[in-house]
Design an enzyme around this catalytic site. Structure first.
Site, mmCIF file in Angstrom:
data_model
loop_
_atom_site.group_PDB
_atom_site.id
_atom_site.type_symbol
_atom_site.label_atom_id
_atom_site.label_comp_id
_atom_site.label_asym_id
_atom_site.label_seq_id
_atom_site.Cartn_x
_atom_site.Cartn_y
_atom_site.Cartn_z
ATOM 1 N N ILE A 391 0.846 -1.191 0.000
ATOM 2 C CA ILE A 391 0.000 0.000 0.000
ATOM 3 C C ILE A 391 0.881 1.239 0.000
ATOM 4 O O ILE A 391 1.794 1.362 0.824
ATOM 5 C CB ILE A 391 -0.947 -0.001 1.211
ATOM 6 C CG1 ILE A 391 -1.856 -1.233 1.168
ATOM 7 C CG2 ILE A 391 -1.779 1.273 1.254
ATOM 8 C CD1 ILE A 391 -2.753 -1.366 2.379
ATOM 9 N N ASN A 398 -1.481 6.250 8.495
ATOM 10 C CA ASN A 398 -1.532 6.021 9.945
ATOM 11 C C ASN A 398 -1.284 7.312 10.717
ATOM 12 O O ASN A 398 -1.973 7.609 11.702
ATOM 13 C CB ASN A 398 -0.497 4.971 10.345
ATOM 14 C CG ASN A 398 -1.044 3.563 10.218
ATOM 15 O OD1 ASN A 398 -2.254 3.359 10.262
ATOM 16 N ND2 ASN A 398 -0.163 2.599 10.037
ATOM 17 N N ASP A 407 -6.155 0.400 9.952
ATOM 18 C CA ASP A 407 -6.684 -0.965 9.941
ATOM 19 C C ASP A 407 -7.852 -1.085 8.966
ATOM 20 O O ASP A 407 -8.001 -2.105 8.276
ATOM 21 C CB ASP A 407 -7.143 -1.359 11.344
ATOM 22 C CG ASP A 407 -5.974 -1.559 12.292
ATOM 23 O OD1 ASP A 407 -4.834 -1.635 11.797
ATOM 24 O OD2 ASP A 407 -6.195 -1.614 13.510
ATOM 25 N N GLU A 434 1.785 -3.730 5.792
ATOM 26 C CA GLU A 434 0.853 -3.307 4.747
ATOM 27 C C GLU A 434 1.139 -3.994 3.419
ATOM 28 O O GLU A 434 0.703 -3.529 2.364
ATOM 29 C CB GLU A 434 0.916 -1.776 4.575
ATOM 30 C CG GLU A 434 2.203 -1.245 3.968
ATOM 31 C CD GLU A 434 3.292 -0.993 5.000
ATOM 32 O OE1 GLU A 434 4.256 -0.301 4.678
ATOM 33 O OE2 GLU A 434 3.170 -1.496 6.141
ATOM 34 N N ARG A 454 -7.207 -5.163 -12.089
ATOM 35 C CA ARG A 454 -8.580 -4.986 -11.605
ATOM 36 C C ARG A 454 -8.577 -4.630 -10.121
ATOM 37 O O ARG A 454 -9.325 -3.764 -9.676
ATOM 38 C CB ARG A 454 -9.381 -6.263 -11.838
ATOM 39 C CG ARG A 454 -9.835 -6.481 -13.272
ATOM 40 C CD ARG A 454 -10.512 -7.822 -13.432
ATOM 41 N NE ARG A 454 -11.611 -7.974 -12.484
ATOM 42 C CZ ARG A 454 -12.213 -9.140 -12.241
ATOM 43 N NH1 ARG A 454 -11.816 -10.237 -12.876
ATOM 44 N NH2 ARG A 454 -13.185 -9.198 -11.359
#
Length: 513
Positions: A391, A398, A407, A434, A454
């Site tokens: 990510i 955060n 989360d 992550e 996708r």
């Protein structure tokens, strides 16, 4: 006449039969109860071992890996040209800004030291002039490197007290060596053991116990209670029993179960200690419920035996009455009632198995399941493709919106991936922090990139509750060509890193780097 009465009696054989059934039932009940007690204990061993594994891989190792990666990139930066000398001696003000930028990237690092071979140093945050700072000699610190070594690994010091603030710390350090092989100095990251220990307080263990990280000699490195740092928590005798990468054993002297996971660099052990009495109480509670169920069933069997004895005598009397009178309108009816209620443990066992192979937060398979699935593919020499997904800017998410929102982002990104991959029978794994992983078998090589795309578009176009929150991810994708696993995973990880460098929010194949 009495002799004939005994021969004609059929209540006695019925009672003997029921006594035999009851005795056999009680033997079986004892055997099943003891077996279930053993199975419950094994289940809790698996759960506790999985908790220790996740604590080591998803928390401790992810932090160490991130710091080690930044240290490696930073030493490469300072090794070029005359950057180390410029930073420490020529322009320390600008150098302090560079070190503070590095320090802000690592919340578990309390300070950074950069020293040349002569002991001139720069520390961030800055050390104010004082009598103590005047007597500081970087060359006498445990992290100072006086002679270059041809090693690609970083080094960790033993726990010691910081010279300036007196707090316990462990230093991650690496020599700065120029491309020509000249030692230019040392770069050291001083870990904030207290803040790392505070994070452990938020961990929820499956059963009541104590978890911490120790060195090879048993001294505490990380602990939820900062007062335990550097104390001898595990004897050398017990440390000598930790011979494999991970496992568990029982300490008869202390009456405790120890679950452990070992690292090689640093030489640390993640330990989860559970009292043997605690596990005994839990398993006793579980088996007591089963025991009461068997006891109730035994009482029911006895009652049915007594009822059948009474009913058989009644039937006999009614038959005699029917023979004498010819009246069959009162023919007796025998009703058999069987009451046996034992709760099946299948649902509980399935829940335990899911806990051992799935990540509780995201619903994806965990790192242990990933390692097992990859090992099966390698052992059977089946070709596969691997994708690593990370990510983008997750630390910033955060820091800006809080860990609860972080989360939610992790769960949502995982959910989008599962919706895309599960219809194709493709597993999604939480690789750590992550980062996610996806394994594609040979028949899905051609579709792997489009499936990842996708997923990426679904995440990019997702609307979030938080204002101005925009989430994307970057990914690396590669096909295994029978090279060593470490080399293959490294190439995919490098593709992911290149995708980050090229602007993030994209998927890059290993061949496209």
């Amino acid at each position: 006449m009495a002799l004939h009465s005994r021969k004609l009696s059929f209540t006695r054989p019925i009672m003997v039969s029921f006594a035999g059934i009851l005795f056999s039932f009680m033997l079986i009940a004892v055997f099943i109860t003891l077996s279930q007690r053993k199975d419950f204990l094994e289940d809790y061993h698996k759960i506790n071992g999985n908790f220790t594994h996740n604590l080591a891989v998803n928390y401790t190792e992810s932090i160490l890996r991130e710091n080690d990666y930044i240290l490696g990139r930073s030493t490469t930066y300072f090794a070029r040209n005359d950057r180390l000398n410029q930073t420490v001696n020529v322009n320390p003000a600008e150098g302090l800004q560079v070190l503070m930028h590095l320090q802000n990237l690592m919340p578990t690092v309390s300070s950074i030291s950069l020293a040349d071979t002569e002991g001139h140093y720069l520390r961030a945050p800055e050390v104010l002039p004082s009598e103590k700072s005047k007597t500081f000699d970087a060359r006498k610190r445990p992290w100072f490197v006086g002679q270059a070594e041809a090693s690609t690994f970083s080094h960790y010091t033993d726990p010691y007290k910081d010279y300036f603030n007196g707090k316990p710390t462990v230093t991650l350090y690496k020599p700065v060596i120029s491309p020509e092989g000249r030692l230019k100095g040392t770069l050291a990251f001083h870990l904030d053991l207290a803040s790392m220990g505070y994070t452990l307080r938020q961990m929820v263990s499956p059963v009541q116990g104590e978890f911490y990280v120790v060195e090879r000699d048993g001294r505490v490195v990380l602990h939820p209670d900062t007062g335990a740092l550097s104390k001898q928590y595990v004897s050398q005798t017990l440390m000598d029993k930790m011979t494999s990468g991970e496992g568990h054993f029982y300490d008869k002297k202390g009456k405790n179960w120890y679950y452990y996971y070992s690292f090689t660099n640093p030489d640390w052990f993640v330990i989860y200690r559970v009292s043997g009495q605690t596990l005994s109480d839990i398993t006793r509670h579980e088996t007591t419920i089963i025991g009461w169920g068997f006891a109730l069933a035994s009482i029911v069997i006895i009652l049915f035996g007594l009822y059948l004895r009474h009913a058989s005598r009644t039937v006999l009397l009614n038959i005699i009455h029917a023979i004498r009178t010819g009246d069959v309108s009162q023919t007796p009816r025998l009703e058999a009632t069987l009451s046996h209620t034992i709760q099946s443990n299948k649902a509980r066992e399935m829940a335990y198995a899911r806990q051992a192979t799935h990540d509780a937060l995201t619903g994806c398979k965990n790192r242990r399941a990933f390692d097992e699935d990859v090992a099966k593919l390698l052992n059977s020499h089946q070709p596969f493709a691997l994708a690593l997904i990370d990510i983008d800017n997750f630390k910033s998410i955060n820091d800006t919106w809080g860990h609860l929102s972080g989360d939610i982002v992790l769960r949502s990104v995982a959910r989008e991936g599962l919706q895309v991959m599960q219809p194709q029978s493709v597993s999604v794994y939480r690789y750590g922090g992550e980062e996610f992983a996806v394994i594609f078998t040979a028949e899905l090589f051609d579709a792997s990139f489009s499936l990842l795309e996708r997923w990426r578009l679904a995440v990019e176009n997702r609307a979030w509750r938080e204002e101005n929150l925009h989430v994307t991810f970057s990914a690396g994708l590669g096909e295994w060509r029978f090279e060593p696993l470490e080399e293959f995973v490294g190439s995919v990880d490098n593709a992911l890193y290149t995708a980050k460098q090229q602007g993030k929010n994209r998927i890059l194949r290993t061949a496209e780097r």
